[in-house]
Enzyme design. Structure first.
Site, PDB file in Angstrom:
ATOM      1  NE  ARG A 124      -4.121  -1.958   1.830  1.00  0.00           N
ATOM      2  CZ  ARG A 124      -4.132  -3.074   2.551  1.00  0.00           C
ATOM      3  NH1 ARG A 124      -3.259  -3.242   3.515  1.00  0.00           N
ATOM      4  NH2 ARG A 124      -5.026  -4.004   2.308  1.00  0.00           N
ATOM      5  CE  LYS A 146      -0.408  13.681 -14.629  1.00  0.00           C
ATOM      6  NZ  LYS A 146      -0.727  14.160 -15.986  1.00  0.00           N
ATOM      7  CD  GLU A 188       7.157  16.416 -22.373  1.00  0.00           C
ATOM      8  OE1 GLU A 188       6.507  17.412 -22.008  1.00  0.00           O
ATOM      9  OE2 GLU A 188       6.611  15.330 -22.701  1.00  0.00           O
ATOM     10  CE  LYS A 230       5.407  17.260 -13.948  1.00  0.00           C
ATOM     11  NZ  LYS A 230       5.464  16.055 -14.706  1.00  0.00           N
ATOM     12  CD  GLU A 240      -3.742  15.960 -15.703  1.00  0.00           C
ATOM     13  OE1 GLU A 240      -2.587  15.550 -15.526  1.00  0.00           O
ATOM     14  OE2 GLU A 240      -4.423  15.653 -16.680  1.00  0.00           O
ATOM     15  NE  ARG A 244       0.614  16.838 -12.871  1.00  0.00           N
ATOM     16  CZ  ARG A 244       1.318  16.072 -12.063  1.00  0.00           C
ATOM     17  NH1 ARG A 244       1.063  16.058 -10.777  1.00  0.00           N
ATOM     18  NH2 ARG A 244       2.279  15.303 -12.541  1.00  0.00           N
ATOM     19  CG  ASN A 248      -1.827  16.814 -20.083  1.00  0.00           C
ATOM     20  OD1 ASN A 248      -0.792  16.200 -19.841  1.00  0.00           O
ATOM     21  ND2 ASN A 248      -2.891  16.750 -19.306  1.00  0.00           N
ATOM     22  CG  HIS A 251       1.401  15.703 -23.502  1.00  0.00           C
ATOM     23  ND1 HIS A 251       2.106  16.861 -23.712  1.00  0.00           N
ATOM     24  CD2 HIS A 251       2.246  14.877 -22.843  1.00  0.00           C
ATOM     25  CE1 HIS A 251       3.315  16.750 -23.184  1.00  0.00           C
ATOM     26  NE2 HIS A 251       3.428  15.553 -22.648  1.00  0.00           N
ATOM     27  CG  HIS A 255      -0.637  10.790 -24.304  1.00  0.00           C
ATOM     28  ND1 HIS A 255      -1.228  11.182 -23.138  1.00  0.00           N
ATOM     29  CD2 HIS A 255       0.695  10.814 -24.067  1.00  0.00           C
ATOM     30  CE1 HIS A 255      -0.284  11.428 -22.224  1.00  0.00           C
ATOM     31  NE2 HIS A 255       0.891  11.223 -22.774  1.00  0.00           N
ATOM     32  CG  HIS A 268       6.288  10.934 -24.325  1.00  0.00           C
ATOM     33  ND1 HIS A 268       4.924  10.764 -24.300  1.00  0.00           N
ATOM     34  CD2 HIS A 268       6.547  12.018 -23.543  1.00  0.00           C
ATOM     35  CE1 HIS A 268       4.382  11.684 -23.527  1.00  0.00           C
ATOM     36  NE2 HIS A 268       5.347  12.471 -23.052  1.00  0.00           N
TER      37      HIS A 268
HETATM   38  P1  NAD Z   1      12.805   5.789 -21.803  1.00  0.00           P
HETATM   39  O1  NAD Z   1      12.626   5.665 -20.370  1.00  0.00           O
HETATM   40  O2  NAD Z   1      12.302   4.694 -22.664  1.00  0.00           O
HETATM   41  O3  NAD Z   1      14.340   6.022 -22.107  1.00  0.00           O
HETATM   42  C1  NAD Z   1      14.743   6.163 -23.441  1.00  0.00           C
HETATM   43  C2  NAD Z   1      15.939   5.257 -23.773  1.00  0.00           C
HETATM   44  O4  NAD Z   1      17.109   5.842 -23.256  1.00  0.00           O
HETATM   45  C3  NAD Z   1      15.856   3.868 -23.168  1.00  0.00           C
HETATM   46  O5  NAD Z   1      16.320   2.964 -24.124  1.00  0.00           O
HETATM   47  C4  NAD Z   1      16.812   3.943 -21.994  1.00  0.00           C
HETATM   48  O6  NAD Z   1      17.379   2.703 -21.665  1.00  0.00           O
HETATM   49  C5  NAD Z   1      17.859   4.877 -22.512  1.00  0.00           C
HETATM   50  N1  NAD Z   1      18.601   5.641 -21.528  1.00  0.00           N
HETATM   51  C6  NAD Z   1      18.122   6.203 -20.398  1.00  0.00           C
HETATM   52  N2  NAD Z   1      19.069   6.964 -19.843  1.00  0.00           N
HETATM   53  C7  NAD Z   1      20.160   6.880 -20.610  1.00  0.00           C
HETATM   54  C8  NAD Z   1      21.439   7.481 -20.573  1.00  0.00           C
HETATM   55  N3  NAD Z   1      21.758   8.373 -19.645  1.00  0.00           N
HETATM   56  N4  NAD Z   1      22.331   7.171 -21.539  1.00  0.00           N
HETATM   57  C9  NAD Z   1      21.984   6.311 -22.534  1.00  0.00           C
HETATM   58  N5  NAD Z   1      20.787   5.743 -22.640  1.00  0.00           N
HETATM   59  C10 NAD Z   1      19.878   6.025 -21.690  1.00  0.00           C
HETATM   60  O7  NAD Z   1      12.122   7.130 -22.371  1.00  0.00           O
HETATM   61  P2  NAD Z   1      11.897   8.581 -21.740  1.00  0.00           P
HETATM   62  O8  NAD Z   1      11.776   9.464 -22.899  1.00  0.00           O
HETATM   63  O9  NAD Z   1      12.861   8.890 -20.684  1.00  0.00           O
HETATM   64  O10 NAD Z   1      10.487   8.439 -21.035  1.00  0.00           O
HETATM   65  C11 NAD Z   1       9.308   8.211 -21.756  1.00  0.00           C
HETATM   66  C12 NAD Z   1       8.267   7.714 -20.806  1.00  0.00           C
HETATM   67  O11 NAD Z   1       8.014   8.700 -19.812  1.00  0.00           O
HETATM   68  C13 NAD Z   1       6.923   7.445 -21.458  1.00  0.00           C
HETATM   69  O12 NAD Z   1       6.465   6.222 -20.980  1.00  0.00           O
HETATM   70  C14 NAD Z   1       6.030   8.558 -20.976  1.00  0.00           C
HETATM   71  O13 NAD Z   1       4.692   8.185 -20.890  1.00  0.00           O
HETATM   72  C15 NAD Z   1       6.605   8.819 -19.625  1.00  0.00           C
HETATM   73  N6  NAD Z   1       6.315  10.154 -19.102  1.00  0.00           N
HETATM   74  C16 NAD Z   1       5.841  10.248 -17.843  1.00  0.00           C
HETATM   75  C17 NAD Z   1       5.576  11.479 -17.302  1.00  0.00           C
HETATM   76  C18 NAD Z   1       5.136  11.588 -15.881  1.00  0.00           C
HETATM   77  O14 NAD Z   1       4.763  12.673 -15.435  1.00  0.00           O
HETATM   78  N7  NAD Z   1       5.179  10.511 -15.125  1.00  0.00           N
HETATM   79  C19 NAD Z   1       5.801  12.632 -18.043  1.00  0.00           C
HETATM   80  C20 NAD Z   1       6.293  12.510 -19.341  1.00  0.00           C
HETATM   81  C21 NAD Z   1       6.550  11.244 -19.859  1.00  0.00           C
HETATM   82  N1  GLY Z   2       3.604  15.199 -17.818  1.00  0.00           N
HETATM   83  C1  GLY Z   2       2.391  15.789 -17.421  1.00  0.00           C
HETATM   84  C2  GLY Z   2       2.180  15.829 -15.938  1.00  0.00           C
HETATM   85  O1  GLY Z   2       3.026  15.446 -15.182  1.00  0.00           O
HETATM   86  O2  GLY Z   2       1.145  16.250 -15.511  1.00  0.00           O
END
Ligand code: NAD
Ligand code: GLY
Length: 361
Positions: A124, A146, A188, A230, A240, A244, A248, A251, A255, A268
């Site tokens: 939990r 998130k 972003e 942020k 949100e 918030r 987006n 987005h 998405h 992304h």
């Molecule tokens: P990712 O996590 O897939 O990383 C991209 C690639 O880079 C992967 O292959 C990873 O192994 C590699 N990598 C990571 N760090 C590295 C480094 N320092 N050197 C070399 N390679 C490295 O992609 P991302 O763009 O970081 O994240 C995308 C995800 O984030 C999506 O799932 C999206 O929905 C999510 N997201 C979440 C939020 C949130 O608020 N939680 C906001 C925006 C995006």
């Molecule tokens: N990436 C959008 C949020 O965190 O609300």
């Protein structure tokens, strides 16, 4: 010792620091100790990040006296799913993690989201720390709580708002990032400029080449500016309920594009870049955004090397259907974030028919 700066996300009892700097990964143990972390720590990462940074982080945690368990889940957006989540739960249970144990998410947004959701739901809820290693994760996903995983029907359909206890951002990690990933993260940063910060937007316009050449000072500046924006948004509307959703911008289309292309064709940030061009264009058509600002937005996206057009193989009707499935649609209407030039936004609700007409125009 390298200089470090600290921002705070002010959320009352759920407040937490964001430490930013160079050379922070080898100091992770100390920083995590200062955050009050329990003795048992599970580092969740993936094979690529593990090969680059697990040694430094794990070594630092062990030197600080922690009992460390490493959990390496498969790489890629397609593994932001129940399978990876189950792997994490299985290890935490096998290693007898309890409510005093913490999780460290070491990697990009995929790792941060899935590890954060595991922490949110295991027993939990146990504390977790974000150690983002991609630009996208440093400026966006590691801050704001998130967490979640994807469903075949859409991105992030399963998840929870669950704030980390600490975020450690080491911009040195960006030096090993593939160029395409760095550029995707810039989408972003551009978003923050458009929605809230004309100064940041101008900095990107002026110094994009130096950012792409990994000038550390500039990277720190844009990452810190993004995190501050942020944090400010999350402080006003953590869950949100309304404001918030300004984050987006780009987005809704983004998405849906990711889902339609099977989370494989577009990163992304690339999908968001296309979505931002659409959102800015619709803003101009609605008389909100002046032509000059529209041109500047499109130009900086293009100059970054990000895509600007909806891929030709994407059917617009399916794209709109994808937006309806997205969790941001309510009663068949979609809340669209539009921009009034650079730095000011406005929400508008559109029916699916109106969106279809706008995208086809
Ligand atoms: P990712 O996590 O897939 O990383 C991209 C690639 O880079 C992967 O292959 C990873 O192994 C590699 N990598 C990571 N760090 C590295 C480094 N320092 N050197 C070399 N390679 C490295 O992609 P991302 O763009 O970081 O994240 C995308 C995800 O984030 C999506 O799932 C999206 O929905 C999510 N997201 C979440 C939020 C949130 O608020 N939680 C906001 C925006 C995006
Ligand atoms: N990436 C959008 C949020 O965190 O609300």
């Amino acid at each position: 010792m390298d200089a470090m700066r600290t921002l705070t996300v002010n959320l009352g009892a759920r407040s937490y620091p964001i430490h930013l700097g160079e050379g922070l990964l080898p100091r992770a143990g100390d920083l995590i100790r200062q955050a009050g972390c329990g003795e048992k720590v599970g580092i969740v990462t993936n094979p690529s990040v593990a090969a680059l940074y697990l040694g430094a982080v794990e070594g630092s945690l062990r030197r600080s006296g922690f009992h460390v368990v490493t959990i390496v889940v498969p790489e890629g957006e397609e593994h932001k799913n129940l399978g990876s989540l189950a792997m994490i739960y299985d290890r935490l249970i096998a290693e007898r993690f309890d409510r005093g144990s913490w999780v460290v998410a070491l990697g990009g947004g995929v790792i941060g989201d899935v590890a954060g959701f595991a922490a949110a739901t295991f027993l939990r809820g146990i504390p977790y720390i974000q150690v983002p290693t991609t630009l996208l994760a440093q400026v966006d996903s590691s801050v704001g709580g998130k967490t979640g995983i994807n469903h075949l029907e859409g991105k992030n359909l399963i998840g929870a708002f669950y704030q980390p206890r600490l975020v450690i951002i080491d911009v040195d990690a960006l030096c090993t990032l593939p160029k395409r990933e760095l550029v995707a993260g810039l989408a972003e940063v551009i978003k923050y400029g458009v929605i809230a910060d004309p100064r940041l937007f101008g900095l990107l316009e002026e110094k994009l080449d130096r950012v792409l050449a990994l000038d550390r000072k500039l990277l720190l500046e844009i990452v810190a500016a993004s995190c501050a924006i942020k944090a400010g948004v999350v402080e006003q509307d953590e869950r949100e309920d309304d404001y918030r959703s300004v984050l987006n911008f780009g987005h809704s289309v983004g998405h849906a594009l990711e889902a339609l292309t099977g989370y494989a064709e577009l990163l992304h940030g690339e999908a968001v870049a296309i979505g931002m061009v659409q959102a800015a264009t619709i803003s101009a058509r609605q008389g909100l955004c002046d032509e000059k600002s529209l041109r500047r937005i499109c130009a900086v996206i293009e100059k970054s090397g990000l895509p600007t057009e909806i891929p030709v193989n994407v059917d617009l009707k399916e794209l709109v259907r994808g937006m309806e499935v997205d969790k941001k649609s309510v009663g068949g209407k979609i809340k669209f974030v539009l921009c009034r030039g650079i730095g000011v936004t406005e929400f508008r609700w559109f029916s699916l028919e109106e969106i279809a007409a706008q995208l086809a125009a």
